[in-house]
Design an enzyme around this catalytic site. Structure first.
Site, mmCIF file in Angstrom:
data_model
loop_
_atom_site.group_PDB
_atom_site.id
_atom_site.type_symbol
_atom_site.label_atom_id
_atom_site.label_comp_id
_atom_site.label_asym_id
_atom_site.label_seq_id
_atom_site.Cartn_x
_atom_site.Cartn_y
_atom_site.Cartn_z
ATOM 1 N N SER A 242 0.832 -1.216 0.000
ATOM 2 C CA SER A 242 0.000 0.000 0.000
ATOM 3 C C SER A 242 0.862 1.260 0.000
ATOM 4 O O SER A 242 0.570 2.230 -0.714
ATOM 5 C CB SER A 242 -0.972 0.004 1.179
ATOM 6 N N HIS A 272 -2.005 -8.893 1.729
ATOM 7 C CA HIS A 272 -1.712 -7.648 2.458
ATOM 8 C C HIS A 272 -2.885 -7.387 3.408
ATOM 9 O O HIS A 272 -3.245 -8.250 4.203
ATOM 10 C CB HIS A 272 -1.471 -6.543 1.418
ATOM 11 N N HIS A 319 5.420 -12.855 7.223
ATOM 12 C CA HIS A 319 5.656 -11.457 6.854
ATOM 13 C C HIS A 319 6.839 -11.358 5.892
ATOM 14 O O HIS A 319 7.761 -12.172 5.964
ATOM 15 C CB HIS A 319 5.932 -10.595 8.092
ATOM 16 N N ARG A 328 2.649 -5.105 16.729
ATOM 17 C CA ARG A 328 1.267 -4.620 16.569
ATOM 18 C C ARG A 328 0.284 -5.709 16.991
ATOM 19 O O ARG A 328 -0.797 -5.426 17.492
ATOM 20 C CB ARG A 328 1.028 -4.196 15.108
ATOM 21 N N ASP A 374 -2.563 -8.641 11.323
ATOM 22 C CA ASP A 374 -3.909 -9.036 10.900
ATOM 23 C C ASP A 374 -4.451 -10.253 11.641
ATOM 24 O O ASP A 374 -5.632 -10.566 11.532
ATOM 25 C CB ASP A 374 -3.913 -9.305 9.395
#
Ligand code: HAX
Length: 433
Positions: A242, A272, A319, A328, A374
Site C-alpha cells: 500500500s 496484504h 511477513h 502490533r 492481521d
C-alpha cells in the site's frame, strides 16, 4: 499558513538541503546489491526507497519516526479519560518527526473535523455500486470520486512551481484525511445497516471516537479500540504494497486521491490488508465446521494442516520483513487480555498463537512463522459487534492513509522524481547475470 505548515516548510527546507549534500557527497556509494533471486522474488530486501516516516526492523518491529508502539502509548497525547494515544497525534509525529503537544493534536483534529463532508456526488457514486460490491472496492472508488476536489491537480494545471508541490499536497491531504472516516462509515452503514447513516458527533470528539460513533459503535471501549487500531495500522515503512503503490503513483505527480486509491487497491489484496478479514473468515469456518464454541487443540491442528495441505496460506501469519511476532499483534493482544479475556474468538486467536508457529515451522516454507498485525484485529472488532469482516480492511485503510499521505507530502517536499526502475528480461538474465 497554519503553524503545522510553517513547521513543515522549515523541516522540508532543512532535510532537502541535507539530501542535496548527501547526494553530492555519497551519491555514487552503494547501499545494496540486487541478486537474480531478488529480481524474481518480489524485490525482498532490496534497499531502493527512502521513506522518512517509519522504519521496520525484522526483529524489533516498527518504529514510527524512531518511536516504538510502547513509546507512542506513553507519550502521544490522549483524549480525555482515554488510555490510548490519539491517532491525529501520530499523524503529526509522522509528518514532522516531533512528538506533538495536546494543542498540536487539537489543531489537527479541528482541521480534519472542519472538512468532514462528502461532496454530493460521492454518495451517489457509492450508491450506484451493487450493495455487495466489496467495501474496499467502494472505499477506493469513493476516494477516486473525491478527486474532483483536488487542490494539487488544480494548482498543477494552473502552473504551480515545483517548490509549491508539497504545499498543495498538504492541503489535499488534510481534506482527504478529514473525510476518510466519513467515507468509511458511509460504506459500512450503506452496506450493512440498510443505509441508515449516522451524522458525525459534535465537534471536539477525536478522530477515532468520531469514526466509532459514525459506524454506530458508541461503546467507550470500542472508541478506545478504534484509537489503538488507527495508530497501529498507520505506517510500516515504505516497501509494503500500500505504501509503495501510493508512493509510486504519486511519483507521476498524481494527486493524493489518485495515489491513495492506488495504495488502497494494493491493501485490498489477501496477502496484504485483506488478511484481517481472511483471519476472521478462517476462524468462523472452523467454528462452523465443528458446530460452534472453542475447538480443541487437536481440532485446530487438523484444520490448520487441512488449510496448508490444500495449498492455502494461514492468514495472519508470516511477513515479508518481520522475523518475529509483530509488536502490533502484541499491542492488540494486551488490549484483549485487559478488555475481553474470556471472549471466545480471542481464546481461539490465542490458541492459534500457541499452535501456528510450530506447524508453520514443520511445514517448512514460511520464513516467518509468527503472527502479523492481521491475526488479531478481527476478534477485537467482533467482540464489540462489528462482525461484518469484509469491512475490516477499510478500517485498516483509514489508518494506513495517515502514513502514506504523510510520506507523499515529504516525497513532493524533497522533490523526489518519477519512479522508474529498470526491468530486464529472462533472456537478459540468462546472458548477463
Ligand atoms: N501460511 C502458509 N504458507 C506461508 C505462509 C503462511 N502464513 N507465509 C508464507 N508462506 C509460504 C509462502 O506462500 C511461500 O510459499 P511458496 O514457496 O510455495 O511460494 C513460502 O512460505 C515463502 O514465503 P515467505 O518468504 O516466508 O513469505 P513472503 O515474504 O513471500 O510473503 C506473506 C509474506 C505475508 C505474503 C506470507 O507470509 C503470507 O502469505 N501470509 C499469510 C497472509 C497474511 O497474513 N498477509 C498479511 C501480512 C501482513 C500485512 O501486510 N498486513 O497487511
Amino acid at each position: 499558513m497554519t503553524a503545522l505548515k510553517e513547521k513543515l516548510a522549515a523541516k522540508i527546507t532543512a532535510v532537502g538541503a541535507e539530501v542535496t549534500s548527501l547526494l553530492a557527497e555519497k551519491g555514487e556509494n552503494k547501499i545494496g546489491d540486487v541478486t537474480v533471486a531478488q529480481a524474481y522474488g518480489g524485490m525482498r530486501g532490496v534497499k531502493a526507497l527512502v521513506t522518512e516516516t517509519s522504519a521496520l526492523d525484522p526483529m524489533e518491529g516498527i518504529r514510527f519516526r524512531g518511536h516504538t508502539i510502547t513509546d507512542l502509548q506513553r507519550h502521544l497525547p490522549r483524549a480525555e479519560g482515554s488510555r490510548q494515544p490519539r491517532p491525529e497525534g501520530l499523524f503529526y509525529l509522522l509528518l514532522t518527526g516531533e512528538m506533538p503537544t495536546p494543542e498540536d493534536v487539537d489543531a489537527i483534529s479541528a482541521a480534519w473535523r472542519e472538512t468532514e463532508r462528502l461532496p454530493d456526488h460521492v454518495p451517489a457514486v457509492l450508491d450506484s455500486l451493487p450493495i455487495d460490491a466489496h467495501p474496499m472496492t467502494q472505499f477506493s472508488a469513493g476516494i477516486l470520486a473525491m478527486q474532483t476536489d483536488s487542490i494539487f491537480a488544480r494548482r498543477y494545471r494552473e502552473g504551480m512551481r515545483k517548490t509549491e508541490y508539497w504545499d498543495a499536497m498538504y492541503d489535499d491531504v488534510m481534506v482527504l484525511l478529514g473525510r476518510l472516516p466519513l467515507l468509511a462509515a458511509y460504506i459500512y452503514r450503506r452496506t450493512f445497516k440498510n443505509g441508515e447513516h449516522i451524522p458525525p458527533a459534535e465537534k471536539g470528539l477525536d478522530w477515532g471516537a468520531n469514526l466509532a460513533h459514525m459506524l454506530g459503535m458508541d461503546h467507550p471501549d470500542f472508541k478506545e479500540l478504534m484509537r489503538l487500531y488507527l495508530v497501529l495500522h498507520a505506517d510500516h515503512e515504505g516497501g509494503n504494497v500500500s505504501a509503495h503503490a501510493t508512493h509510486l503513483v504519486g511519483s507521476a505527480l498524481s494527486d493524493p486521491y489518485l495515489s491513495l486509491s492506488a495504495g488502497m487497491n494494493g491493501l485490498a489484496g489477501p496477502l496484504h490488508g485483506l488478511a484481517n478479514q481472511e483471519v476472521m473468515r478462517w476462524i468462523v469456518a472452523v467454528k462452523e465446521k465443528l458446530g460452534g464454541g472453542v475447538p480443541t487443540q487437536d481440532q485446530l491442528i487438523d484444520f490448520l494442516w487441512e488449510t496448508l495441505n490444500s495449498g492455502r496460506v494461514i492468514p495472519g501469519y508470516g511477513h515479508g520483513v518481520l522475523r518475529t511476532t509483530d509488536p502490533r499483534y502484541m499491542a492488540q493482544r494486551r488490549f484483549a487480555q485487559e478488555h475481553l479475556p474470556e471472549d471466545e474468538n480471542f481464546r481461539i486467536a490465542d490458541m492459534l498463537f500457541d499452535l501456528v508457529p510450530s506447524i508453520l515451522k514443520e511445514h517448512g516454507k514460511a520464513k516467518n512463522p509468527w503472527p502479523n498485525v492481521d491475526a488479531h484485529s478481527g476478534c477485537l472488532l467482533v467482540h464489540y459487534g462489528l462482525a461484518e469482516y469484509d469491512f475490516y480492511t477499510v478500517l485498516f485503510g483509514v489508518s494506513r492513509a495517515m502514513g502514506v499521505m504523510a510520506s507523499l507530502v515529504w516525497d513532493r517536499g524533497l522533490l523526489l522524481p518519477l519512479e522508474r526502475p529498470k526491468s530486464v528480461t529472462t533472456d537478459w538474465v540468462r546472458e548477463n547475470a
